[in-house]
Design a protein around this motif. Sequence first.
Motif, PDB file in Angstrom:
ATOM      1  N   PRO A 172     103.283  85.343  25.190  1.00  0.00           N
ATOM      2  CA  PRO A 172     103.610  84.817  23.860  1.00  0.00           C
ATOM      3  C   PRO A 172     103.000  85.691  22.766  1.00  0.00           C
ATOM      4  CG  PRO A 172     102.618  83.135  25.286  1.00  0.00           C
ATOM      5  CD  PRO A 172     102.418  84.453  25.950  1.00  0.00           C
ATOM      6  N   GLU A 173     103.431  85.428  21.560  1.00  0.00           N
ATOM      7  CA  GLU A 173     102.850  86.117  20.408  1.00  0.00           C
ATOM      8  C   GLU A 173     101.375  85.726  20.279  1.00  0.00           C
ATOM      9  OE1 GLU A 173     103.216  86.148  15.507  1.00  0.00           O
ATOM     10  OE2 GLU A 173     104.558  84.912  16.735  1.00  0.00           O
ATOM     11  N   GLU A 198      92.015  79.063  17.649  1.00  0.00           N
ATOM     12  CA  GLU A 198      93.327  78.458  17.894  1.00  0.00           C
ATOM     13  C   GLU A 198      94.086  79.338  18.884  1.00  0.00           C
ATOM     14  OE1 GLU A 198      95.501  77.344  14.353  1.00  0.00           O
ATOM     15  OE2 GLU A 198      93.623  77.022  13.249  1.00  0.00           O
ATOM     16  N   ALA A 199      94.211  78.851  20.137  1.00  0.00           N
ATOM     17  CA  ALA A 199      94.935  79.617  21.154  1.00  0.00           C
ATOM     18  C   ALA A 199      96.409  79.711  20.789  1.00  0.00           C
ATOM     19  CB  ALA A 199      94.764  78.964  22.520  1.00  0.00           C
ATOM     20  N   TYR A 200      96.981  78.601  20.362  1.00  0.00           N
ATOM     21  CA  TYR A 200      98.281  78.531  19.699  1.00  0.00           C
ATOM     22  C   TYR A 200      98.016  77.940  18.320  1.00  0.00           C
ATOM     23  CZ  TYR A 200     100.443  78.938  24.378  1.00  0.00           C
ATOM     24  OH  TYR A 200     100.835  79.354  25.622  1.00  0.00           O
ATOM     25  N   LEU A 298      97.876  76.189  30.127  1.00  0.00           N
ATOM     26  CA  LEU A 298      97.174  76.054  28.858  1.00  0.00           C
ATOM     27  C   LEU A 298      95.760  76.619  28.960  1.00  0.00           C
ATOM     28  CD1 LEU A 298      98.369  72.474  27.868  1.00  0.00           C
ATOM     29  CD2 LEU A 298      99.030  74.617  26.764  1.00  0.00           C
ATOM     30  N   GLN A 299      95.117  76.413  30.120  1.00  0.00           N
ATOM     31  CA  GLN A 299      93.761  76.952  30.279  1.00  0.00           C
ATOM     32  C   GLN A 299      93.769  78.462  30.415  1.00  0.00           C
ATOM     33  OE1 GLN A 299      91.168  73.238  32.031  1.00  0.00           O
ATOM     34  NE2 GLN A 299      91.370  75.069  33.276  1.00  0.00           N
ATOM     35  N   LEU A 300      94.751  78.998  31.141  1.00  0.00           N
ATOM     36  CA  LEU A 300      94.783  80.449  31.322  1.00  0.00           C
ATOM     37  C   LEU A 300      94.995  81.154  29.980  1.00  0.00           C
ATOM     38  CD1 LEU A 300      94.681  82.843  33.223  1.00  0.00           C
ATOM     39  CD2 LEU A 300      97.130  82.553  33.649  1.00  0.00           C
ATOM     40  N   TRP A 301      95.931  80.643  29.178  1.00  0.00           N
ATOM     41  CA  TRP A 301      96.148  81.250  27.867  1.00  0.00           C
ATOM     42  C   TRP A 301      94.914  81.070  26.976  1.00  0.00           C
ATOM     43  CZ3 TRP A 301      98.646  84.923  25.754  1.00  0.00           C
ATOM     44  CH2 TRP A 301      98.857  84.993  24.378  1.00  0.00           C
ATOM     45  N   SER A 302      94.243  79.915  27.070  1.00  0.00           N
ATOM     46  CA  SER A 302      93.011  79.709  26.297  1.00  0.00           C
ATOM     47  C   SER A 302      91.962  80.740  26.682  1.00  0.00           C
ATOM     48  CB  SER A 302      92.468  78.292  26.541  1.00  0.00           C
ATOM     49  OG  SER A 302      93.374  77.306  26.067  1.00  0.00           O
TER      50      SER A 302
END
Length: 585
Positions: A172-173, A198-200, A298-302
């Motif tokens: 993602p961006e 803010e991860a997203y 969600l955790q991996l992207w965080s």
Amino acid sequence: MFTCALLAIVCAVEEPAVIWTNAYEIEEQGRVLAGRGDYAVWVWAQAGAQPATVTLAGATIEVPASGLPAAGYGWVKAGDVPLEAGETPAALSGPIAALVLSTDPAFDPARALPHLRVFDQPEAVSDARAAIERDTDTLFAMTPFQSLDDWEAYAARLRRRILVSSGLWPLPERTPLNARVFGEITHPDYVVAKAYIEAYPGFYVTGNLYRPPGDGPYPGVACPHGHWKDGRFANEDHGSVAARCITFARMGIVAFSYDMLGYNDSLQFSHQGGQHEGGIPFDEARRLTLWGIHPFALQLWSSMRAVDFLQALPCVDPERIGCTGTSGGGTQTFTLTAVEPRIKVAAPVCMISHSMQGGCVCENAPILRFDASNMEVGALAAPRPLILVSATGDWTAKTPEVEYPAIGSIYALYGAEDRVINRHFDAPHNYNQNSREAVYRFFGEWLLGERERYADFHEPAWEMEPVEALRVFPDGRLPDGAPSRQQIIDELIVSSRAKWAAILPEDGAALDAFRAGYGAALADVLGASVPAVVDATPIGQQAGPGYTLERLVLGRRGVGDQIPALLYTPEQPSSEAPVLIVHGR
């Protein structure tokens, strides 16, 4: 001629006057009839002691045993029944495999059967994959690799699959982190502060930042905490997050201890993601999984954004980033290291195992372990420095004999055997002082470059701050304007749609480039690969008007998978392009 023959077959089986169904389908789903009429009822059944019956719209028909073969299944007309248009409930009893309803008195299902099935009897192919059972407690063996090229080809697929399983491929961006560090508490040899990013947009990753008092640049370490009851505030003999972060800061390392999903100050999602207080109903959770919205993702992207945060800090050397955690934090450590080349040194504690792959939804993702276990995922760290800390009292009890040599075999392919070590302790599941000191010494050598200084390092005395002094949102209130869980989910779906809308080809000219860049994801989702050799076992053959039909079972040599297939060959080869017709059912 070939195309016309195939069209005739499809029309014969699926025209409105003929409704064909497997027995289990009609009992589960019923049937919707396009029009009323007198329907002939055909069944594919087996003679037996128990009479076979068909009940349609309340009318019961007994299947005449006299029309059935002495052995195996055969077709017999059970009778006729008038049916109205619309939904028609059905119930079957006895050995019935298939049912046909037809208003065409000339229709014979026995003639159509070879165009629908490979076998003459209702038997399944003997696909070896159906006998493979995998769960989190399956005993896995490391996949053998004969060369570095073999491993790296496999590793590239596995890395991509981890991201595909999490909706992170392509990535993602990287939206602005909007990082905030505040509430510093200063000690003579370290500083601790509250922090969030803010991860997203609007999705907060919360934690504490521990750093040396100077300007740096220092190495940075991401510290996911794992499944301790108190999360990042865990402070007991078996594990203390604050102890390792304080000690890292005193060593000259910046440590970011951040909440796993739903712990402490992470208030927008529950950790399990299931149907309980603050959770997501299971049916909705399954739907969101298709978008890559689930706890593991969600955790991996965080964690990836935590690396962004560390690299952006003025006091951190962006080229010296490590990661360490235990239990679920250990899973985060080795999966983050697998997909994140910016992690230069990793220390998963009490987690990589051949016998337990992680018991929480935050450690599991769809398609992740088609042909892999945590050993292969952990080996994706190679050839970067990796320490496996294990214990006699949990699922890493065999690490010195199983997981360490298995992962070490990958390091050997790189000639980097000295970069992976194991430290094994007589203890229960833990990140206790012995385990922490093993990690301090390893990071002292590989992150700080001071092997001799830290060769016999011991953890100094420390004292954790009061929990309320470390809480990011002590009153349980998010910043004004923070989106709800549902708003975050809705925005993630919108952004995912937009991402793929920009990628999907709009014309034939762009199709080849799309296939080259993204076609591999289909193989990831299906767990499939293009076979080098396919064996075809003939089951039967018959001639038709202008074509020959061969019934085959296809499989990859030495694998044991079996796929039933029908091959239509035209009598007269044609230069025209073939036509493939795919029916909706």
